[in-house]
Write a protein that holds these residues in place. Structure first.
Motif, PDB file in Angstrom:
ATOM      1  N   GLY A   1       5.020  32.214  44.769  1.00  0.00           N
ATOM      2  CA  GLY A   1       4.471  32.780  43.542  1.00  0.00           C
ATOM      3  C   GLY A   1       4.233  31.771  42.465  1.00  0.00           C
ATOM      4  O   GLY A   1       3.997  32.135  41.318  1.00  0.00           O
ATOM      5  N   LYS A   2       4.263  30.516  42.791  1.00  0.00           N
ATOM      6  CA  LYS A   2       4.077  29.473  41.800  1.00  0.00           C
ATOM      7  C   LYS A   2       2.933  28.571  42.251  1.00  0.00           C
ATOM      8  O   LYS A   2       2.905  28.145  43.403  1.00  0.00           O
ATOM      9  CB  LYS A   2       5.368  28.664  41.659  1.00  0.00           C
ATOM     10  CG  LYS A   2       5.287  27.588  40.610  1.00  0.00           C
ATOM     11  CD  LYS A   2       6.608  26.866  40.518  1.00  0.00           C
ATOM     12  CE  LYS A   2       6.572  25.780  39.479  1.00  0.00           C
ATOM     13  NZ  LYS A   2       7.849  25.050  39.391  1.00  0.00           N
ATOM     14  N   ARG A   3       2.068  28.277  41.340  1.00  0.00           N
ATOM     15  CA  ARG A   3       0.937  27.415  41.673  1.00  0.00           C
ATOM     16  C   ARG A   3       1.388  25.971  41.546  1.00  0.00           C
ATOM     17  O   ARG A   3       1.991  25.566  40.549  1.00  0.00           O
ATOM     18  CB  ARG A   3      -0.253  27.690  40.740  1.00  0.00           C
ATOM     19  CG  ARG A   3      -0.878  29.062  40.974  1.00  0.00           C
ATOM     20  CD  ARG A   3      -2.030  29.296  40.027  1.00  0.00           C
ATOM     21  NE  ARG A   3      -3.118  28.387  40.263  1.00  0.00           N
ATOM     22  CZ  ARG A   3      -4.046  28.512  41.219  1.00  0.00           C
ATOM     23  NH1 ARG A   3      -4.016  29.554  42.037  1.00  0.00           N
ATOM     24  NH2 ARG A   3      -5.020  27.634  41.345  1.00  0.00           N
ATOM     25  N   ILE A   4       1.028  25.180  42.541  1.00  0.00           N
ATOM     26  CA  ILE A   4       1.454  23.797  42.632  1.00  0.00           C
ATOM     27  C   ILE A   4       0.210  22.906  42.640  1.00  0.00           C
ATOM     28  O   ILE A   4      -0.802  23.209  43.270  1.00  0.00           O
ATOM     29  CB  ILE A   4       2.269  23.554  43.910  1.00  0.00           C
ATOM     30  CG1 ILE A   4       3.521  24.452  43.886  1.00  0.00           C
ATOM     31  CG2 ILE A   4       2.685  22.106  44.051  1.00  0.00           C
ATOM     32  CD1 ILE A   4       4.306  24.401  45.189  1.00  0.00           C
ATOM     33  N   VAL A   5       0.350  21.768  41.945  1.00  0.00           N
ATOM     34  CA  VAL A   5      -0.771  20.807  41.890  1.00  0.00           C
ATOM     35  C   VAL A   5      -0.989  20.236  43.286  1.00  0.00           C
ATOM     36  O   VAL A   5      -0.028  19.808  43.956  1.00  0.00           O
ATOM     37  CB  VAL A   5      -0.475  19.689  40.885  1.00  0.00           C
ATOM     38  CG1 VAL A   5      -1.585  18.627  40.908  1.00  0.00           C
ATOM     39  CG2 VAL A   5      -0.318  20.274  39.494  1.00  0.00           C
ATOM     40  N   LEU A   6      -2.204  20.224  43.667  1.00  0.00           N
ATOM     41  CA  LEU A   6      -2.559  19.724  44.992  1.00  0.00           C
ATOM     42  C   LEU A   6      -2.802  18.223  44.902  1.00  0.00           C
ATOM     43  O   LEU A   6      -3.597  17.756  44.100  1.00  0.00           O
ATOM     44  CB  LEU A   6      -3.822  20.432  45.506  1.00  0.00           C
ATOM     45  CG  LEU A   6      -4.332  19.956  46.871  1.00  0.00           C
ATOM     46  CD1 LEU A   6      -3.293  20.257  47.963  1.00  0.00           C
ATOM     47  CD2 LEU A   6      -5.660  20.641  47.193  1.00  0.00           C
TER      48      LEU A   6
ATOM     49  N   LEU B   1      -2.357  25.238  45.057  1.00  0.00           N
ATOM     50  CA  LEU B   1      -1.503  25.772  46.120  1.00  0.00           C
ATOM     51  C   LEU B   1      -0.573  26.857  45.560  1.00  0.00           C
ATOM     52  O   LEU B   1      -0.165  26.826  44.397  1.00  0.00           O
ATOM     53  CB  LEU B   1      -0.658  24.655  46.721  1.00  0.00           C
ATOM     54  CG  LEU B   1      -1.417  23.535  47.442  1.00  0.00           C
ATOM     55  CD1 LEU B   1      -0.423  22.462  47.891  1.00  0.00           C
ATOM     56  CD2 LEU B   1      -2.168  24.082  48.650  1.00  0.00           C
ATOM     57  N   GLU B   2      -0.239  27.822  46.373  1.00  0.00           N
ATOM     58  CA  GLU B   2       0.697  28.883  46.009  1.00  0.00           C
ATOM     59  C   GLU B   2       1.996  28.673  46.790  1.00  0.00           C
ATOM     60  O   GLU B   2       1.986  28.601  48.018  1.00  0.00           O
ATOM     61  CB  GLU B   2       0.101  30.253  46.353  1.00  0.00           C
ATOM     62  CG  GLU B   2      -1.048  30.678  45.450  1.00  0.00           C
ATOM     63  CD  GLU B   2      -0.562  31.112  44.090  1.00  0.00           C
ATOM     64  OE1 GLU B   2       0.648  31.429  43.963  1.00  0.00           O
ATOM     65  OE2 GLU B   2      -1.362  31.116  43.145  1.00  0.00           O
ATOM     66  N   ARG B   3       3.106  28.526  46.132  1.00  0.00           N
ATOM     67  CA  ARG B   3       4.414  28.393  46.781  1.00  0.00           C
ATOM     68  C   ARG B   3       5.385  29.350  46.076  1.00  0.00           C
ATOM     69  O   ARG B   3       5.748  29.150  44.905  1.00  0.00           O
ATOM     70  CB  ARG B   3       4.963  26.969  46.669  1.00  0.00           C
ATOM     71  CG  ARG B   3       4.171  25.930  47.473  1.00  0.00           C
ATOM     72  CD  ARG B   3       4.419  26.106  48.981  1.00  0.00           C
ATOM     73  NE  ARG B   3       3.866  24.979  49.710  1.00  0.00           N
ATOM     74  CZ  ARG B   3       2.608  24.936  50.134  1.00  0.00           C
ATOM     75  NH1 ARG B   3       1.763  25.954  49.873  1.00  0.00           N
ATOM     76  NH2 ARG B   3       2.177  23.885  50.808  1.00  0.00           N
TER      77      ARG B   3
ATOM     78  N   GLY C   1       6.308  19.924  49.266  1.00  0.00           N
ATOM     79  CA  GLY C   1       6.357  19.270  50.569  1.00  0.00           C
ATOM     80  C   GLY C   1       5.095  18.556  50.969  1.00  0.00           C
ATOM     81  O   GLY C   1       4.946  18.161  52.121  1.00  0.00           O
ATOM     82  N   GLN C   2       4.184  18.310  49.990  1.00  0.00           N
ATOM     83  CA  GLN C   2       2.918  17.677  50.314  1.00  0.00           C
ATOM     84  C   GLN C   2       3.107  16.247  50.801  1.00  0.00           C
ATOM     85  O   GLN C   2       2.296  15.724  51.554  1.00  0.00           O
ATOM     86  CB  GLN C   2       2.001  17.660  49.068  1.00  0.00           C
ATOM     87  CG  GLN C   2       1.618  19.038  48.562  1.00  0.00           C
ATOM     88  CD  GLN C   2       0.798  18.978  47.288  1.00  0.00           C
ATOM     89  OE1 GLN C   2      -0.336  18.445  47.311  1.00  0.00           O
ATOM     90  NE2 GLN C   2       1.372  19.492  46.213  1.00  0.00           N
TER      91      GLN C   2
END
Length: 667
Positions: free
Chosen positions: A641-646, A637-639, A584-585
């Motif tokens: 339990g998953k790390r997301i590229v910022l 970012l943590e979403r 949702g970035q």
């Protein structure tokens, strides 16, 4: 004076006078011996020496001597007595020389002679029989009696010695074998059973002259030339010896092969061989009584005609049994064994206007040729009541419509033969290629389906809703008319395409799976496939396709566990199918978070549509321009339990990445 008393007086036995030897005779002899009444005559009877008086009597009376020797008559039966016991002499001339023990000839017990008087003989006077003319001449020759009319000798015991033999000696001389002494007729002692021809049946009721004085037979005449009965020999070996042959020799002379003695009109069927006639009896004719064909009142004649069955039998078909317009003889269809069953075979039927083929050749005759017993039909068809000449041009002339009139609009042009042949009603001759004439061409899986799969309401209840009227004895729903697929098949799309699409838009009849929709035609459904979407299998987007499909044609009442493919959701945004990998970035970015601003459907990576100069607040220049994205955009970012590229927000000052001292910040 009685002869015995007279004898005693003459001899002196009663007078007290004792005869002396010098006396020549004790008394006069009877008139029969008077010629011996002399001095020398004594020796004729008394003889000399040992010779007895009896022997001297028999020497003279030869006829009596013969009877004594043969044992005949009174003298032969009572030969032991002396002659003088019955015939005393020297009693006088008037003495008749016979001393009757019974007192008179009338009282003589005739059985002493060996022949008792019975019947009418007992009532006769002695002299009615003892007459000279009835005396045996041979015996008369030996008699000394010169007056035979006074003799009791010389008669025989045979009937013919007194009576004339009316049979002329043909039956022997012993009349008593047949006749009694009371009367000549009837011959009470005669038993015809002792002859060579015992009387039986009607013969036993005939008078003697019916046979022995019959017009037909040998003729016997008496001395006067008159015809008299002939008793023996009388021919009797053949019936024709006495009877006229009413068959005039056609059947031979042995009447007993057919007739019995109880009556000529009674024929013993066990003896009569009808096969020797011109019409041998066979089959049911063997059980028919003779009088059924032969007139008893007219002595079995005239002979009945027999050239054709109609000579005796009425036509039970009222003239309707014809072949090629000519009346057929009964023997063409029936035998003498029985009227039923008919012997008219399929082979004969082939020569008729309606040759029998297929199952018609195995059908019972009565199935087509019905029996009618109502009065009107019997008058029209005859006593058999059989419909021989039925209409047969069309199947429905004999058969009911097995389809209940469903095909009636086509009836004139579509006869049963369009779908069936004579080999059997099932299976139908209708081919897959012919089905198109009924409004539905069979293609694909439809072309291999069994007919009943679509037309038998007993299999599929939903067909009943498509039927209007009677299905007929076949029970098949034929007049279904053009129907949509949904009339038979369940809709896995839950009527989503109603009014907008038909099944044929996506599927063909070869198989429901797979759909005929391809990437090129997918755009017609509201979503054009481009790029990588074109290479995706359908189930990647339509997740329901991943479920196991039920086997079978998915018919409405098949009770299958049908896989539902609603396809009802509208999918126009990437997010309708894909998760947001950016967490949702970009939701608040200018122009929205549409994926296609950065990515294309060809590939998610690289984001070929993203322009860092245009789409971000940080323009790349100098050394920044050659950096890889991940140098700046790292998972931060943590979403869930998953790390997301910022990607945003990122700091834009140099120190935010590089730092103020060596070793600080990012390289």
């Amino acid at each position: 004076m009685p002869w015995a008393l007279k004898f005693l007086l003459v001899t002196g036995f009663l007078s007290g006078v004792t005869p002396t030897p010098a006396q020549i005779s004790p008394g006069p002899l009877s008139q029969a011996h008077h010629e011996l009444d002399t001095a020398k005559g004594c020796l004729e009877c008394h003889g000399r020496g040992d010779e007895t008086l009896k022997s001297r009597c028999l020497n003279c009376h030869g006829a009596i001597a013969e009877m004594v020797v043969s044992g005949e008559g009174l003298h032969g039966r009572e030969a032991g007595a002396g002659c003088a016991s019955c015939h005393p002499e020297h009693v006088g001339r008037e003495f008749d020389l016979i001393a009757w023990q019974e007192g008179s000839p009338r009282l003589f017990r005739h059985e002493r002679s060996g022949w008792a008087l019975a019947g009418k003989h007992a009532a006769l006077d002695c002299r009615e029989c003892h007459k000279p003319e009835r005396q045996n001449p041979r015996r008369l020759e030996k008699m000394k009696n010169l007056h035979p009319e006074a003799s009791w000798l010389g008669l025989d015991s045979t009937c013919t010695s007194c009576h004339e033999d009316p049979h002329g000696g043909e039956l022997g001389g012993d009349c008593l074998e047949c006749h009694g002494q009371q009367a000549w007729k009837p011959a009470s002692a005669f038993d015809h059973a002792t002859t060579a021809f015992a009387l039986k049946g009607r013969h036993g009721k005939l008078a003697c002259n019916d046979c022995h004085l019959a017009d037909k037979g040998p003729v016997k005449l008496n001395a006067a030339g008159q015809r008299v009965p002939l008793y023996k020999p009388l021919p009797h070996d053949e019936c024709s010896d006495c009877h006229r042959d009413v068959h005039e020799g056609r059947l031979g002379a042995d009447c007993s092969r057919c007739h019995v003695e109880e009556g000529f009109r009674r024929v013993d069927r066990r003896l009569f061989d009808h096969s020797r006639t011109r019409y041998p009896l066979e089959g049911a004719h063997l059980e028919v009584s003779c009088e059924t064909c032969h007139d008893r009142q007219k002595a079995w004649g005239p002979r009945p005609s027999f050239a054709s069955c109609s000579d005796c039998h009425r036509d039970p078909h009222n003239g309707l049994a014809t072949i090629r317009g000519a009346r057929a003889d009964c023997s063409l269809c029936h035998s003498v064994r029985a009227f039923k069953p008919s012997i008219y075979t399929v082979r004969e039927h082939q020569r008729s206007p309606w040759p029998l083929e297929g199952k018609h050749a195995r059908v019972e005759c009565s199935a087509c040729h019905k029996h009618r017993r109502d009065a009107a039909s019997l008058r029209r068809l005859g006593s058999a009541g059989v419909e021989l000449r039925r209409a047969h041009d069309r199947c429905r002339d004999c058969h009911e419509d097995a389809h209940g009139g469903q095909l009636s609009p086509r009836r004139e042009s579509l006869d049963c033969s369009a779908c069936h042949d004579l080999q059997g009603f099932k299976p139908s001759l209708l081919k897959v290629a012919d089905h198109g004439r009924f409004g539905l061409a069979l293609e694909g899986r439809h072309s291999t389906a069994e007919c009943r799969s679509c037309h038998d309401p007993r299999r599929h209840r939903f067909l009943a809703t498509l039927v209007d009227g009677d299905l007929g004895s076949a029970g098949l729903a034929l007049a279904l008319g053009p129907q949509p697929c949904s009339a038979c098949h369940a809709d896995p799309h839950q009527r989503y395409f109603d009014g907008r699409r038909t099944c044929q838009d996506c599927h063909d009849t070869s198989s429901f799976r797979h759909s005929e929709i391809d990437p090129a035609s997918h755009g017609k459904l509201g979503f054009e496939l481009r790029g990588a979407h074109r290479a995706l299998p359908c189930f990647e987007c339509h997740r329901g396709l991943k479920e196991k499909a039920a086997e079978g044609p998915a018919l409405l009442d098949a009770a299958l566990d049908l896989r539902r493919l609603p396809f009802g959701e509208r999918r126009s945004q990437c997010s309708d199918c894909h998760d947001d990998p950016h967490g949702g970035q970009f939701a608040a970015s200018r122009g929205g978070a549409a994926c296609d601003r950065c990515h294309s459907s060809d590939s998610f990576r690289p984001a070929g549509g993203f322009d860092h100069e245009r789409d971000s607040d940080f323009r790349l220049g100098g050394a920044h321009r050659g950096l890889a994205c991940e140098k700046c955009h790292r998972p931060a970012l943590e979403r869930e339990g998953k790390r997301i590229v910022l990607y945003r927000p990122l700091p834009s000052a140099c120190r935010d990445c590089h730092g103020s001292k060596q070793g600080e910040g990012r390289p």
